[in-house]
Design a protein around this motif. Structure first.
Motif, PDB file in Angstrom:
ATOM      1  N   THR A 138       0.832  -1.211   0.000  1.00  0.00           N
ATOM      2  CA  THR A 138       0.000   0.000   0.000  1.00  0.00           C
ATOM      3  C   THR A 138       0.867   1.262   0.000  1.00  0.00           C
ATOM      4  N   ILE A 139       1.978   1.224   0.716  1.00  0.00           N
ATOM      5  CA  ILE A 139       2.868   2.393   0.749  1.00  0.00           C
ATOM      6  C   ILE A 139       3.476   2.652  -0.629  1.00  0.00           C
ATOM      7  N   LEU A 140       3.988   1.591  -1.258  1.00  0.00           N
ATOM      8  CA  LEU A 140       4.611   1.751  -2.570  1.00  0.00           C
ATOM      9  C   LEU A 140       3.602   2.197  -3.623  1.00  0.00           C
ATOM     10  N   GLN A 141       2.389   1.637  -3.580  1.00  0.00           N
ATOM     11  CA  GLN A 141       1.373   2.028  -4.546  1.00  0.00           C
ATOM     12  C   GLN A 141       0.914   3.475  -4.325  1.00  0.00           C
ATOM     13  N   SER A 142       0.945   3.925  -3.088  1.00  0.00           N
ATOM     14  CA  SER A 142       0.612   5.329  -2.810  1.00  0.00           C
ATOM     15  C   SER A 142       1.657   6.247  -3.432  1.00  0.00           C
ATOM     16  N   VAL A 143       2.923   5.882  -3.278  1.00  0.00           N
ATOM     17  CA  VAL A 143       4.009   6.656  -3.883  1.00  0.00           C
ATOM     18  C   VAL A 143       3.890   6.646  -5.405  1.00  0.00           C
ATOM     19  N   ILE A 144       3.598   5.470  -5.968  1.00  0.00           N
ATOM     20  CA  ILE A 144       3.436   5.339  -7.422  1.00  0.00           C
ATOM     21  C   ILE A 144       2.292   6.211  -7.923  1.00  0.00           C
ATOM     22  N   SER A 145       1.203   6.265  -7.168  1.00  0.00           N
ATOM     23  CA  SER A 145       0.046   7.060  -7.573  1.00  0.00           C
ATOM     24  C   SER A 145       0.402   8.534  -7.671  1.00  0.00           C
ATOM     25  N   PHE A 146       1.169   9.029  -6.714  1.00  0.00           N
ATOM     26  CA  PHE A 146       1.578  10.439  -6.751  1.00  0.00           C
ATOM     27  C   PHE A 146       2.578  10.688  -7.876  1.00  0.00           C
ATOM     28  N   GLN A 147       3.450   9.709  -8.146  1.00  0.00           N
ATOM     29  CA  GLN A 147       4.402   9.871  -9.243  1.00  0.00           C
ATOM     30  C   GLN A 147       3.690   9.901 -10.590  1.00  0.00           C
ATOM     31  N   ALA A 148       2.638   9.090 -10.736  1.00  0.00           N
ATOM     32  CA  ALA A 148       1.936   8.988 -12.016  1.00  0.00           C
ATOM     33  C   ALA A 148       0.931  10.122 -12.236  1.00  0.00           C
ATOM     34  N   TYR A 149       0.564  10.832 -11.162  1.00  0.00           N
ATOM     35  CA  TYR A 149      -0.410  11.920 -11.288  1.00  0.00           C
ATOM     36  C   TYR A 149       0.073  12.960 -12.298  1.00  0.00           C
ATOM     37  N   PRO A 150      -0.803  13.473 -13.197  1.00  0.00           N
ATOM     38  CA  PRO A 150      -2.261  13.334 -13.250  1.00  0.00           C
ATOM     39  C   PRO A 150      -2.760  12.163 -14.088  1.00  0.00           C
ATOM     40  N   PHE A 151      -1.867  11.266 -14.490  1.00  0.00           N
ATOM     41  CA  PHE A 151      -2.304  10.126 -15.286  1.00  0.00           C
ATOM     42  C   PHE A 151      -2.820   9.018 -14.373  1.00  0.00           C
ATOM     43  N   GLY A 152      -3.931   8.416 -14.742  1.00  0.00           N
ATOM     44  CA  GLY A 152      -4.461   7.277 -13.991  1.00  0.00           C
ATOM     45  C   GLY A 152      -5.422   7.656 -12.896  1.00  0.00           C
ATOM     46  N   SER A 153      -4.945   8.344 -11.867  1.00  0.00           N
ATOM     47  CA  SER A 153      -5.783   8.623 -10.698  1.00  0.00           C
ATOM     48  C   SER A 153      -5.857  10.123 -10.431  1.00  0.00           C
ATOM     49  N   SER A 154      -6.984  10.543  -9.864  1.00  0.00           N
ATOM     50  CA  SER A 154      -7.135  11.935  -9.460  1.00  0.00           C
ATOM     51  C   SER A 154      -6.346  12.184  -8.184  1.00  0.00           C
ATOM     52  N   ILE A 155      -6.139  13.442  -7.850  1.00  0.00           N
ATOM     53  CA  ILE A 155      -5.380  13.777  -6.651  1.00  0.00           C
ATOM     54  C   ILE A 155      -6.116  13.336  -5.397  1.00  0.00           C
ATOM     55  N   SER A 156      -7.452  13.328  -5.429  1.00  0.00           N
ATOM     56  CA  SER A 156      -8.228  12.884  -4.264  1.00  0.00           C
ATOM     57  C   SER A 156      -8.032  11.390  -4.019  1.00  0.00           C
TER      58      SER A 156
END
Length: 236
Positions: free
Chosen positions: A137-155
């Motif tokens: 979960t920690i690594l995927q959270s970091v990945i989500s912020f790195q990939a933003y704005p692609f894939g997931s919204s900031i919320s």
């Protein structure tokens, strides 16, 4: 087309529903048979004796398989995003895949080796499940912020970070308090001096487990965006 039929959305939807049902159904059966206390049993307590142990083991194995499929699909999704944007560290994505798969393996070990029968192996599986799950979960959270704005919204990125934080905070009391609790019986005596430690450990265990479920819940919107295909090639 129904919303849950878009892309691979059905994978996290099934995983969340099935995993939640696994915990709840085994708890209800164990409670109905008076195998556990009404308040704050460990998750493993609810799947220790037959017939709930059989149901718990089978449903947990299905959850692990669904988890593997979902984790791998997420890995390929991030890999595809990274091929276009180069925003995500590829090693981070592979590490998340490994930890996710190890967590599913730990889940199978926990369900296969009951708490009061093969305690050592059960505990190893539990540690593997929770440690790997928290790191995932920690690594995927970091990945989500790195990939933003692609894939997931900031919320969604922030929601994943909060869930990862909650799972991390719940992990430590689960094992620290649980280390001092005797597990020779599935029924706990409120007069026992270690009872408060058992309550703290059990509550945190349920919190960590459902944190993982909520984390996969955040994948639903992402998984609407893509599909996976299998290609067959003949060797000459």
């Amino acid at each position: 087309m129904f919303w849950f039929m878009q892309g691979l959305c059905f994978l996290p939807v099934f995983l969340v529903i099935w995993s939640s049902s696994t915990f709840i159904i085994s708890y209800i059966i164990a409670l109905f048979r008076h195998d556990v206390d009404v308040i704050f049993p460990y998750i493993s307590d609810t799947g220790d004796k037959p017939p709930e142990s059989c149901i718990f083991g089978l449903m947990t194995f299905v959850s692990a398989c669904a988890g593997i499929a979902t984790i791998y699909a997420r890995y390929k999704f991030v890999e595809k995003l990274n091929a276009d944007s180069r925003m995500v560290n590829a090693r981070l994505n592979k590490a998340a895949l490994v930890f996710g798969l190890l967590s599913c393996l730990g889940m199978c070990v926990v369900a296969t080796f009951q708490e009061t029968v093969v305690t050592t192996v059960h505990d190893i599986g539990a540690i593997l499940f929770f440690v790997s799950g928290v790191l995932y979960t920690i690594l995927q959270s970091v990945i989500s912020f790195q990939a933003y704005p692609f894939g997931s919204s900031i919320s969604v990125c922030r929601a994943r970070a909060l869930i990862a934080l909650l799972a991390t905070l719940a992990f430590f009391p689960t094992f620290i308090c649980g280390f001092f609790v005797k597990r020779d019986s599935l029924h706990r005596d409120e007069a026992d001096q270690n009872y408060p430690l058992h309550v703290a450990s059990a509550v945190c265990e349920w919190t960590a487990a459902f944190s993982f479920i909520c984390f996969f819940l955040t994948y639903i919107e992402d998984f609407k965006l893509f599909t996976l295909q299998v290609r067959t090639e003949f060797q000459e």
